[in-house]
Every structure is written in C-alpha cells, then in structure tokens.
Write a protein that holds these residues in place. Sequence first.
Motif, mmCIF file in Angstrom:
data_model
loop_
_atom_site.group_PDB
_atom_site.id
_atom_site.type_symbol
_atom_site.label_atom_id
_atom_site.label_comp_id
_atom_site.label_asym_id
_atom_site.label_seq_id
_atom_site.Cartn_x
_atom_site.Cartn_y
_atom_site.Cartn_z
ATOM 1 N N ALA A 32 37.774 22.174 54.583
ATOM 2 C CA ALA A 32 39.168 21.947 54.189
ATOM 3 C C ALA A 32 39.592 20.517 54.496
ATOM 4 N N PHE A 33 39.191 19.993 55.645
ATOM 5 C CA PHE A 33 39.497 18.605 55.996
ATOM 6 C C PHE A 33 38.833 17.634 55.018
ATOM 7 N N PHE A 34 37.579 17.896 54.671
ATOM 8 C CA PHE A 34 36.864 17.044 53.722
ATOM 9 C C PHE A 34 37.520 17.082 52.340
ATOM 10 N N ALA A 35 37.909 18.269 51.892
ATOM 11 C CA ALA A 35 38.581 18.405 50.596
ATOM 12 C C ALA A 35 39.927 17.686 50.611
ATOM 13 N N LEU A 36 40.647 17.787 51.701
ATOM 14 C CA LEU A 36 41.933 17.100 51.833
ATOM 15 C C LEU A 36 41.741 15.583 51.837
ATOM 16 N N LEU A 37 40.708 15.141 52.528
ATOM 17 C CA LEU A 37 40.391 13.712 52.553
ATOM 18 C C LEU A 37 40.039 13.204 51.157
ATOM 19 N N LEU A 38 39.249 13.952 50.415
ATOM 20 C CA LEU A 38 38.922 13.580 49.034
ATOM 21 C C LEU A 38 40.166 13.568 48.147
ATOM 22 N N LEU A 39 41.027 14.537 48.338
ATOM 23 C CA LEU A 39 42.260 14.614 47.549
ATOM 24 C C LEU A 39 43.158 13.413 47.817
ATOM 25 N N PHE A 40 43.321 13.028 49.086
ATOM 26 C CA PHE A 40 44.124 11.852 49.413
ATOM 27 C C PHE A 40 43.481 10.571 48.897
ATOM 28 N N GLY A 41 42.172 10.471 48.993
ATOM 29 C CA GLY A 41 41.467 9.291 48.474
ATOM 30 C C GLY A 41 41.635 9.163 46.971
ATOM 31 N N PHE A 42 41.501 10.262 46.261
ATOM 32 C CA PHE A 42 41.680 10.247 44.814
ATOM 33 C C PHE A 42 43.124 9.906 44.450
ATOM 34 N N GLY A 43 44.069 10.454 45.193
ATOM 35 C CA GLY A 43 45.487 10.135 44.956
ATOM 36 C C GLY A 43 45.780 8.671 45.204
ATOM 37 N N TYR A 44 45.177 8.104 46.255
ATOM 38 C CA TYR A 44 45.365 6.678 46.545
ATOM 39 C C TYR A 44 44.792 5.807 45.436
ATOM 40 N N LEU A 45 43.627 6.157 44.922
ATOM 41 C CA LEU A 45 43.032 5.393 43.817
ATOM 42 C C LEU A 45 43.901 5.449 42.563
ATOM 43 N N ILE A 46 44.476 6.591 42.274
ATOM 44 C CA ILE A 46 45.384 6.708 41.124
ATOM 45 C C ILE A 46 46.626 5.858 41.357
ATOM 46 N N TYR A 47 47.152 5.874 42.587
ATOM 47 C CA TYR A 47 48.323 5.066 42.918
ATOM 48 C C TYR A 47 48.039 3.579 42.744
ATOM 49 N N VAL A 48 46.901 3.109 43.242
ATOM 50 C CA VAL A 48 46.537 1.690 43.125
ATOM 51 C C VAL A 48 46.350 1.311 41.657
ATOM 52 N N TRP A 49 45.692 2.170 40.883
ATOM 53 C CA TRP A 49 45.489 1.894 39.462
ATOM 54 C C TRP A 49 46.831 1.816 38.731
ATOM 55 N N TYR A 50 47.742 2.721 39.042
ATOM 56 C CA TYR A 50 49.049 2.735 38.384
ATOM 57 C C TYR A 50 49.858 1.501 38.746
ATOM 58 N N LYS A 51 49.831 1.096 40.008
ATOM 59 C CA LYS A 51 50.579 -0.101 40.424
ATOM 60 C C LYS A 51 49.993 -1.358 39.791
ATOM 61 N N LYS A 52 48.678 -1.431 39.687
ATOM 62 C CA LYS A 52 48.049 -2.601 39.100
ATOM 63 C C LYS A 52 48.348 -2.676 37.598
ATOM 64 N N ARG A 53 48.382 -1.514 36.957
ATOM 65 C CA ARG A 53 48.633 -1.476 35.525
ATOM 66 C C ARG A 53 50.056 -1.919 35.187
ATOM 67 N N ASN A 54 51.003 -1.591 36.026
ATOM 68 C CA ASN A 54 52.404 -1.887 35.737
ATOM 69 C C ASN A 54 52.913 -3.144 36.421
ATOM 70 N N ARG A 55 52.028 -3.879 37.060
ATOM 71 C CA ARG A 55 52.461 -5.085 37.770
ATOM 72 C C ARG A 55 52.877 -6.155 36.766
ATOM 73 N N PHE A 56 53.943 -6.848 37.084
ATOM 74 C CA PHE A 56 54.423 -7.931 36.233
ATOM 75 C C PHE A 56 53.521 -9.138 36.441
ATOM 76 N N ASN A 57 53.004 -9.672 35.347
ATOM 77 C CA ASN A 57 52.110 -10.819 35.423
ATOM 78 C C ASN A 57 52.851 -12.027 34.844
ATOM 79 N N LEU A 58 53.190 -12.970 35.701
ATOM 80 C CA LEU A 58 53.955 -14.146 35.291
ATOM 81 C C LEU A 58 53.166 -14.999 34.305
ATOM 82 N N LYS A 59 51.871 -15.137 34.524
ATOM 83 C CA LYS A 59 51.064 -15.960 33.620
ATOM 84 C C LYS A 59 51.033 -15.363 32.216
#
Length: 135
Positions: A32-59
């Motif tokens: 259960a701890f391992f599954a929870l750790l994988l779930l949080f890791g996957f959620g973090y990767l989705i969060y980082v991808w979403y933030k990078k995709r929507n970041r304002f690029n001045l250039k």
Amino acid sequence: MAQEQSFDIPLHDIKTIVDVQEYSLYYLLGSAFFALLLLFGFGYLIYVWYKKRNRFNLKKEHYRLLHTLDLSDAKSAAYAITHYGATFKEDSPRHQEMYQNLISRLEVYKYKKSVAPFDGETLGYIELYKGMIDV
C-alpha cells in the motif's frame, strides 16, 4: 477435602502451541505504501508537465509580436523592434552585434514627430534580424 485437579498432566498426542510468523500485514502495508508512493510520483509528474505546458514564455510572445509587427508605421515599429528585439540580443555575440547595428539604423526613425517610411536597407536588416531569432 476434595482432591484438587492437576493441570500438569502430560499430553502425549497434542503438541504445544507454536508461534507462527505472520507477515501478511507487513506485506499489505508495504505494498500500500509503494502504491501510494507511485500514485504521488505520477501525480507530481502530471503537475510538472501541466505547469510547463501552460507557462508563459516571453521569448515566444516577443517572437510572435515581432513577426506580426506592422512596418508601415515606421516610428511605432522602430520603438517596438527596439523593445521586442532586446529580448533576443543576449542569445549570442552575433545577435548582440546585429541588434546594435539594427538599433543604430532605427535611430533615424525615432524621436521625431513625423518620419519617412523604412528604406529598403533597413527593411532588409529588420527581416534578417527576425530570421536570426531562434525560439
């Protein structure tokens, strides 16, 4: 007196109680701890991808504004090229040199009440600078 019953009777066919090591609870908690750790890791990767995709690029924004600039109004275009072009001047020494050359050519079209349209050579320098930009 009544005869007291003795509980120390030896048993011949029955063995004593043996402790059995049971690890199933630990396996359950570990998985259960391992599954929870994988779930949080996957959620973090989705969060980082979403933030990078929507970041304002001045250039990218300044690149778009430089390419959609109306060059028929020479005075406002000279100011806009000076402002938006400064974003890319630090990309390489070649960009720095080209930007300084372009700014010196655009000085004629600034700081006056009315200016003539861009000449062919200045338009060529503007298009060359816009072509050099990498985003």
